[in-house]
Write a protein that holds these residues in place. Structure first.
Motif, mmCIF file in Angstrom:
data_model
loop_
_atom_site.group_PDB
_atom_site.id
_atom_site.type_symbol
_atom_site.label_atom_id
_atom_site.label_comp_id
_atom_site.label_asym_id
_atom_site.label_seq_id
_atom_site.Cartn_x
_atom_site.Cartn_y
_atom_site.Cartn_z
ATOM 1 N N PRO A 109 30.051 43.477 26.639
ATOM 2 C CA PRO A 109 29.485 44.802 25.883
ATOM 3 C C PRO A 109 28.014 44.639 25.314
ATOM 4 C CG PRO A 109 31.713 44.836 25.988
ATOM 5 C CD PRO A 109 31.517 43.458 26.422
ATOM 6 N N VAL A 110 28.376 43.519 24.239
ATOM 7 C CA VAL A 110 27.237 43.027 23.540
ATOM 8 C C VAL A 110 26.074 42.604 24.090
ATOM 9 C CG1 VAL A 110 26.280 41.451 21.701
ATOM 10 C CG2 VAL A 110 28.622 42.227 21.387
ATOM 11 N N ARG A 111 26.148 41.798 25.086
ATOM 12 C CA ARG A 111 24.934 41.537 25.968
ATOM 13 C C ARG A 111 24.491 42.822 26.572
ATOM 14 N NH1 ARG A 111 28.089 36.879 27.488
ATOM 15 N NH2 ARG A 111 28.568 38.001 29.524
ATOM 16 N N ARG A 112 25.333 43.538 27.281
ATOM 17 C CA ARG A 112 24.806 44.693 28.214
ATOM 18 C C ARG A 112 23.823 45.647 27.178
ATOM 19 N NH1 ARG A 112 26.776 45.426 33.350
ATOM 20 N NH2 ARG A 112 27.030 43.392 34.158
ATOM 21 N N ALA A 113 24.801 45.847 25.880
ATOM 22 C CA ALA A 113 23.953 46.745 25.033
ATOM 23 C C ALA A 113 22.598 46.406 24.653
ATOM 24 C CB ALA A 113 24.793 47.057 23.870
ATOM 25 N N ALA A 114 22.543 45.025 24.243
ATOM 26 C CA ALA A 114 21.409 44.407 23.824
ATOM 27 C C ALA A 114 20.148 44.441 24.932
ATOM 28 C CB ALA A 114 21.369 42.986 23.428
#
Length: 305
Positions: free
Chosen positions: A13-18
């Motif tokens: 989720p962190v990578r996708r949101a970024a």
């Protein structure tokens, strides 16, 4: 906090949101008026699209520059903040329209929640639309909808009625106008008037399901449920603080007796068929036609004896 982000269930989720935010920030924001919903308490409730829009807008208008400055600082956004509120809106509207005409992207935010919902902006949007400017709403946090979703009251039909008048006489007059609305009522109220307002609701609207949602999304969030009378007693004793949303369920179904049906049918039977009269009365009283028809048969039988 840095180590858990490097892997595990949160890494994706962190990578996708970024990635999503990076993609949005790389795009040019077209000219237009952007109505951006902002958190009503929990700063984590802001959307990625809202962050990207606030970061790219040429100018940001808000109710209180100090309040909105806290949100922008939290996310590292160095936007140009200008005040737009009920006291300066008439003076500022021409400036905003001029910026839109010059091809700028202008964002409008309120102190909390979705702009225009009991906040300034309606006249600005109307004039922007009339002038042919692009108007875009970015959905997000909204206190009325958050309260409605969690109150446990009917959600299929609801009416947001904003703030009731502060004085009891005017407030009761407004409540009388809302008495027959077949929907859940969603209201804003100040903590200092909560007990008095709930008392008026109890006396004017009668026994119904109701709820008070307080400090939504914040540390001391509370949703209190009961009848308006019960909630008025709680509010008078507890003196609750914070932002309040009051919800009142739709009118309880009225009990229709056979006598009520007969009273409606009697003047109709001499001038129209029983079938047509039964249909009309059934629609008016909200009862099955078959029941009305049977009452009509009884009336005709009694008239013949």
């Amino acid at each position: 906090m840095a180590e858990p982000l490097a892997g595990g269930p949160v890494a994706g989720p962190v990578r996708r949101a970024a990635d999503e935010l990076t993609t949005l920030l790389a795009q040019t924001l077209p000219a237009g008026l952007y109505l951006v919903a902002t958190p009503i308490g929990n700063l984590g409730d802001i959307t990625l699209r809202a962050l990207a829009t606030l970061a790219r807008a040429h100018v940001l208008y808000c109710e209180d520059t100090r309040h909105s400055g806290t949100l922008l600082a939290h996310y590292g956004i160095a936007g140009r903040l200008r005040p737009y509120h009920e006291h300066n809106a008439q003076r500022e509207r021409p400036r905003v329209l001029g910026e839109l005409a010059a091809g700028k992207a202008v964002a409008l935010i309120s102190d909390a929640g979705t702009p225009l919902i009991s906040d300034p902006g309606y006249k600005l949007v109307r004039e922007a639309v009339a002038a042919g400017h692009r108007v875009v709403a970015l959905p997000g946090p909204s206190a009325p909808l958050a309260a409605l979703a969690s109150a446990g009251l009917p959600t299929d039909t609801f009416l947001f009625a904003g703030f009731l008048p502060p004085k009891s006489v005017a407030r009761r007059t407004r409540l009388a106008q809302l008495r027959t609305v077949p929907a859940t009522l969603v209201l804003f109220e100040a903590p200092s008037r909560l007990a008095d307002t709930l008392t008026d609701i109890a006396e004017v609207l009668g026994p119904r399901e109701a709820a008070v949602a307080r400090e939504l999304t914040k540390l001391y969030e509370e949703i209190r449920r009961g009848t308006p009378e019960e909630l008025a007693g709680w509010a008078a004793e507890a003196n609750p603080k914070g932002e309040m949303v009051v919800l009142v369920g739709p009118p309880l179904p009225a009990t229709v007796t056979d006598a009520d049906i007969a009273a409606k049918l009697t003047p109709m039977l001499p001038v129209m068929s029983l079938s047509d009269a039964a249909r009309a009365v059934a629609e008016e009283l909200g009862v099955p036609k078959a029941r009305v028809y049977q009452v009509g048969v009884t009336l005709k039988r009694q008239a013949a004896t």
